[in-house]
Design a protein around this motif. Structure first.
Motif, mmCIF file in Angstrom:
data_model
loop_
_atom_site.group_PDB
_atom_site.id
_atom_site.type_symbol
_atom_site.label_atom_id
_atom_site.label_comp_id
_atom_site.label_asym_id
_atom_site.label_seq_id
_atom_site.Cartn_x
_atom_site.Cartn_y
_atom_site.Cartn_z
ATOM 1 N N LYS A 150 -4.919 9.256 4.790
ATOM 2 C CA LYS A 150 -3.559 8.867 5.174
ATOM 3 C C LYS A 150 -2.608 9.990 4.855
ATOM 4 N N ARG A 152 0.506 11.298 3.219
ATOM 5 C CA ARG A 152 1.494 10.961 2.201
ATOM 6 C C ARG A 152 2.294 12.201 1.905
ATOM 7 N N PHE A 153 3.206 12.098 0.982
ATOM 8 C CA PHE A 153 3.997 13.302 0.702
ATOM 9 C C PHE A 153 4.505 13.278 -0.723
ATOM 10 N N ALA A 175 7.150 8.042 -2.034
ATOM 11 C CA ALA A 175 6.502 9.353 -2.207
ATOM 12 C C ALA A 175 5.283 9.222 -3.127
ATOM 13 N N ARG A 176 4.293 10.073 -2.889
ATOM 14 C CA ARG A 176 3.115 9.999 -3.787
ATOM 15 C C ARG A 176 3.497 10.489 -5.173
#
Lengths: 182, 511
Positions: A150, A152-153, A175-176
């Motif tokens: 996936k 994510r950021f 946010a991760r």
């Protein structure tokens, strides 16, 4: 050294060839998602008023080193608005001026020159988004990462603050990882 | 006493009814208000919750972060009344879900925005959107405790009602002690007074309020009634005694009256008998007296005429006196017989004209005494219903009197007429002769009563008595008006009539 590189390249080529269609498909989906995310980031960030030359100035996203993403992004932003403005996608080459940009995406192909590119954006009200490992360290504000297939950021707040950009806590919530100090 | 129970129970029932009604209304109002408030606020709460959840989850949906959405849902653990929640993405896929224990069901697909009650659950669907696009839908399922609350409230209401009734009962008992018992005591006294008619009883004054006043008033009234009753009884006894006395007297009077009547009847009979006897005697005496008188007169005349030489002048004069006395006596006897005749015999009434009779009488008088110059005036239209023979006798007497008493008048005048007042006719004979003193008016009509000496005017004193008898036999009246030396008027009626009307006439007639 050259041989190793060649081998690696060969192996990579082989792997790439072996991955075939599947790899092409997953990359295309990833690009679409990232393009959509880029567009959506615009709603969660606040630019200083000086960032827009005129009241009706368009919202400009620069894309460097990722032609496929630029194409996908152009599809995404058709008839859509960010910050109440029309969206323009501008392709950038290395060394081109960042003036008039509100957001800059630097593709993986530019990983090697990331520090240079991000340095040019440093202090400007330009939201920088990257997709390279350790890009945060190089001064990127948002960096895409892959987690369990996936997109994510991670978010780094200090460079954004330097650029007088305010990133919404709601964005931070998804946010991760959020980096709050350098 | 059943009435006591009645009022106490009525008050108690009224109190209970009032309390119950007030309570029920208050409770119903409170419950309905609370439930509607609960319903509205719970729906508002859940809608807000869904909204909040949607807004919180908007970035998660935007950036396709199911983990964050799930984390957001997990926070609902701290709202135990929220049984289940889910977040669907724009394409209707369930991205995250959360359920309290034992509530694992979720709708397969999200629905449009809305709130609804499903049994004990409140179900909310809430669209998640930013200004441009729909991001997804929040689904919430929460406990809806309206019915539980209603049951709980009904339980509380029952309890409150029971307690309130108990309090009302206790309060009512106290109130009865304070308010009703004094009243009942007064009522008891009143009932006893009515039943035994004992006005000596008194109501006990138990309080200093209006009821105490009532007791005082009743006592005053009882005193008054007692006094009045005693007086009334005394007065009744007096009245009874009086009534008895009166009845006794009445009986006595009745008895006396009856006795009197009997006695009167007896006397009347005796009198009538005596009267008849007297009249018969009178008649026979008069009749029998005439024969010797006629012999005396006859022989006296014979002596004068048959022995003109032998009887000296002196004796002749005496004989003349004897004769005139005898004649006077004969006249007297004649009159008495007339009077007697008038009294006896049948009254034969017929329509007659008194004017005609009066003219005949006047003619007779003028023939007998042609030297007299008397002005005679006889009215016309003197019709009457009477006995002609008796009326002639009456007019002979009255006109004869007038003729006689005007003999010394300068211009003798006699008037015979009638005054009519409705059906009543008053006949009169007026002259301008000697008249008489009204002081003797009551003696006028008695037999042998003479107001003038025989030397002055001839007469036997029987005439007016005869007239009166004739008038009386016709049922009429006779009266006279006169002044000494100025003439007289004799009035008479021939029918029984209004005495007052008749009495008012003479004055005019005499004037």
């Amino acid at each position: 050294m050259v041989a190793v590189t060649l081998r690696l390249l060969l192996a990579g080529t082989l792997l790439w060839t072996a991955a075939g269609m599947a790899q092409t498909d997953s990359r295309a989906a990833e690009v679409r998602i990232k393009a959509a995310f880029l567009y959506k980031f615009g709603d969660f960030v606040q630019w200083p008023p000086a960032a827009f030359a005129r009241p009706d100035a368009s919202f400009t996203i620069g894309v460097m080193g990722a032609e496929d993403l630029a194409v996908a992004l152009e599809q995404v932003v058709v008839d859509r608005r960010v910050q109440g403005r029309a969206v323009t996608v501008r392709r950038l080459r290395r060394g081109e001026s960042l003036a008039g940009l509100h957001m800059l995406f630097v593709g993986q192909s530019e990983t090697g020159r990331l520090s240079e590119v991000l340095g040019a954006a440093r202090g400007h009200a330009v939201l920088t988004v990257t997709e390279s490992e350790n890009a945060i360290v190089s001064g990127s504000m948002i960096n895409f990462v892959a987690v369990d297939d996936k997109v994510r950021f991670d978010v780094a707040l200090p460079p954004a603050e330097r650029g007088q950009l305010k990133i919404s806590a709601r964005l931070l919530a998804v946010a991760r990882k959020v980096v709050t100090s350098s | 006493m059943p009435r006591q129970h009645s009022i106490r129970h009525k008050i108690l029932a009224a109190k209970f009814a009032t309390t119950l009604a007030a309570l029920l209304v208050a409770i119903a109002a409170m419950i309905s208000y609370d439930l509607s408030l609960y319903h509205r606020s719970w729906i508002a709460d859940m809608t807000t919750q869904a909204d909040l959840l949607g807004r919180t989850s908007a970035p998660a949906l935007t950036f396709d972060d199911a983990r964050v959405a799930q984390e957001n849902l997990e926070l609902l653990r701290y709202r135990p009344k929220l049984r289940a929640a889910a977040i669907y993405d724009a394409r209707g896929r369930r991205v995250a879900s959360f359920a309290q224990e034992g509530e694992p069901e979720f709708p397969r697909l999200p629905e449009a925005d809305g709130v609804r009650v499903e049994g004990n659950n409140l179900v909310v669907f809430k669209r998640i959107a930013n200004d441009r696009e729909i991001l997804g839908t929040v689904y919430l399922r929460a406990q809806y405790e309206l019915y539980d609350r209603l049951l709980a409230y009904l339980g509380i209401a029952a309890l409150v009602t029971a307690v309130a009734m108990l309090v009302a009962y206790v309060f009512s008992n106290w109130e009865q002690k304070v308010l009703v018992l004094p009243l009942i005591a007064i009522a008891k006294v009143a009932a006893e007074v009515t039943e035994k008619r004992n006005f000596a009883l008194r109501a006990e004054k138990l309080s200093d309020d209006e009821i105490g006043l009532l007791a005082d008033s009743i006592n005053t009234m009882l005193e008054e009634i007692g006094r009045a009753t005693r007086e009334l009884e005394a007065s009744n006894r007096d009245s009874a005694r009086e009534v008895a006395e009166r009845r006794r007297v009445e009986e006595e009077v009745l008895r006396l009256n009856a006795e009197l009547e009997t006695r009167v009847k007896e006397r009347t009979t005796q009198l009538e008998y005596t009267n008849a006897e007297l009249e018969a005697f009178c008649y026979s005496v008069s009749h029998d007296l005439r024969a010797p008188l006629r012999s005396i007169d006859g022989f006296s005349q014979a002596l004068i005429e048959d022995f003109p030489k032998e009887v000296p002048e002196e004796a002749r004069r005496f004989l003349g006196r004897i004769r005139s006395s005898t004649q006077r006596m004969g006249q007297l006897i004649e009159d008495l017989l007339n009077l007697s005749k008038v009294s006896r015999g049948e009254l034969r009434r017929q329509d007659i004209d008194l004017a005609g009779i009066a003219r005949q009488v006047v003619e007779d008088l003028q023939q007998r005494d042609p030297s007299r110059k008397v002005e005679i005036s006889i009215w016309d239209g003197m019709q009457a219903n009477a006995d002609p023979r008796l009326l002639r006798a009456a007019l002979e007497n009255l006109i004869g009197n007038a003729w006689k008493f005007t003999s010394k008048a300068q211009q003798a005048r006699i008037e015979i007429g009638v005054l009519r007042d409705g059906a009543q006719a008053s006949f009169f004979v007026r002259d301008n002769g000697a008249g008489f003193d009204m002081a003797y008016a009551d003696k006028l009509f008695g037999a042998f009563q003479r107001l003038h000496s025989a030397n002055e005017y001839q007469g036997t004193g029987i005439g007016l008595a005869t007239v009166q008898r004739i008038v009386h036999r016709h049922g009429g009246r006779i009266w006279a008006q006169a002044h000494l030396g100025q003439g007289a008027v004799f009035f008479f009626t021939l029918t029984p009539g209004n005495a007052e009307a008749a009495a008012s006439r003479p004055a005019e007639a005499a004037a």
